[in-house]
Design a protein around this motif. Structure first.
Motif, short mmCIF file in Angstrom:
data_model
loop_
_atom_site.label_atom_id
_atom_site.label_comp_id
_atom_site.label_asym_id
_atom_site.label_seq_id
_atom_site.Cartn_x
_atom_site.Cartn_y
_atom_site.Cartn_z
N ILE A 11 10.39 -30.53 15.61
CA ILE A 11 10.80 -29.45 16.51
C ILE A 11 10.51 -28.08 15.92
CG2 ILE A 11 13.17 -29.30 15.67
CD1 ILE A 11 12.00 -29.01 19.33
N LYS A 19 5.70 -26.08 28.07
CA LYS A 19 6.63 -25.07 27.56
C LYS A 19 7.95 -25.10 28.33
CE LYS A 19 3.35 -21.75 25.62
NZ LYS A 19 2.78 -20.39 25.73
N PHE A 54 1.79 -24.94 20.39
CA PHE A 54 1.26 -24.76 21.73
C PHE A 54 -0.14 -24.14 21.71
CE2 PHE A 54 5.73 -25.18 23.16
CZ PHE A 54 5.52 -26.26 24.00
N THR A 97 10.36 -27.58 26.65
CA THR A 97 10.52 -27.50 25.20
C THR A 97 11.94 -27.84 24.77
OG1 THR A 97 8.82 -25.78 25.03
CG2 THR A 97 10.34 -25.99 23.19
N SER A 98 12.92 -27.33 25.49
CA SER A 98 14.31 -27.56 25.11
C SER A 98 14.77 -28.98 25.39
CB SER A 98 15.23 -26.58 25.86
OG SER A 98 15.15 -26.80 27.26
N ILE A 101 7.22 -26.53 17.12
CA ILE A 101 7.04 -26.21 18.54
C ILE A 101 7.10 -24.71 18.80
CG2 ILE A 101 8.03 -26.52 20.83
CD1 ILE A 101 8.85 -29.29 19.98
N LYS A 102 7.98 -24.02 18.10
CA LYS A 102 8.15 -22.59 18.33
C LYS A 102 6.99 -21.78 17.74
CE LYS A 102 12.19 -23.31 20.16
NZ LYS A 102 12.40 -23.15 21.60
#
Length: 217
Positions: free
Chosen positions: A132, A100, A140, A103-104, A135-136
């Motif tokens: 991408i 995490k 996870f 992530t960026s 991912i948000k």
């Protein structure tokens, strides 16, 4: 009779960066058998990767997650600065909280236990800018499940032993663990002995450290 030229889609140029020689060699061989992909280069450490990735034209780099947490942890920022293509992070037994944190810095994540089909799909999704978005959301949660599965597989732990490890780390006594699990205290002691042997630790402190390292608590 005239022949109309057919536009050919150029292969996706892939750069590999991983410290494990056998893994990266195997991955390179597999990718070389896929017509849509072309191997652009390979490196086996963070510093070499930052240097070579600037010299070799590529569309996407498949990079070992561990590179992001070596030294002063500036690899990710530097990679973003020097690399114009996409970044797909390959991870093994690394904690979800660590992933995490980067992530960026990445365009996608993939477990090293993924199948050939999953690898190909992920590469295409990342190159096309679709990955991408996941991912948000639920990615996870999925990674966390995979992470726990790798834990159980690596140490040959049973689900009940994992639960005992959690309770030990939460400072429950054997008698309290027995009550929670509806087993005898003798059974809990047996679990403790088996866990100590499987984890190769000497005492409760070792079990507690293990639980925190693998985010069981």
């Amino acid at each position: 009779m005239s022949h109309q030229a057919v536009a050919m889609t150029p292969p996706i140029k892939i750069f590999l960066a991983d410290a494990n020689f056998l893994f990266i060699e195997g991955l390179s061989v597999m990718l070389s058998t896929i017509a849509d992909f072309e191997l652009a280069g390979m490196t086996r450490n963070a510093s070499e990767t930052l240097h070579q990735v600037q010299q070799v034209q590529n569309d996407i780099i498949l990079v070992d997650a561990n590179f992001f947490f070596q030294g002063h942890c500036t690899f990710g920022q530097h990679l973003r600065e020097v690399h114009r293509g996409k970044i797909l992070v390959l991870h093994d037994a690394i904690s979800v909280s660590c992933l995490k944190k980067i992530t960026s810095l990445a365009d996608g994540f993939l477990s090293k236990t993924a199948s050939r089909h999953q690898l190909c799909d992920s590469i295409l999704a990342v190159v096309e800018g679709r990955f991408i978005k996941q991912i948000k959301g639920s990615l996870f949660a999925s990674l966390n499940s995979t992470f726990q599965q790798e834990l159980v597989s690596r140490y040959e732990l049973t689900p009940r032993e994992v639960e005992v490890i959690r309770l030990i780390a939460l400072e429950f006594l054997s008698v309290e663990i027995a009550q929670k699990l509806c087993v005898s205290e003798h059974t809990v002691d047996t679990y403790r002995k088996n866990i100590t042997k499987k984890l190769n630790v000497r005492n409760v402190a070792g079990i507690v450290n293990f639980a925190h390292r693998w985010q069981l608590v």
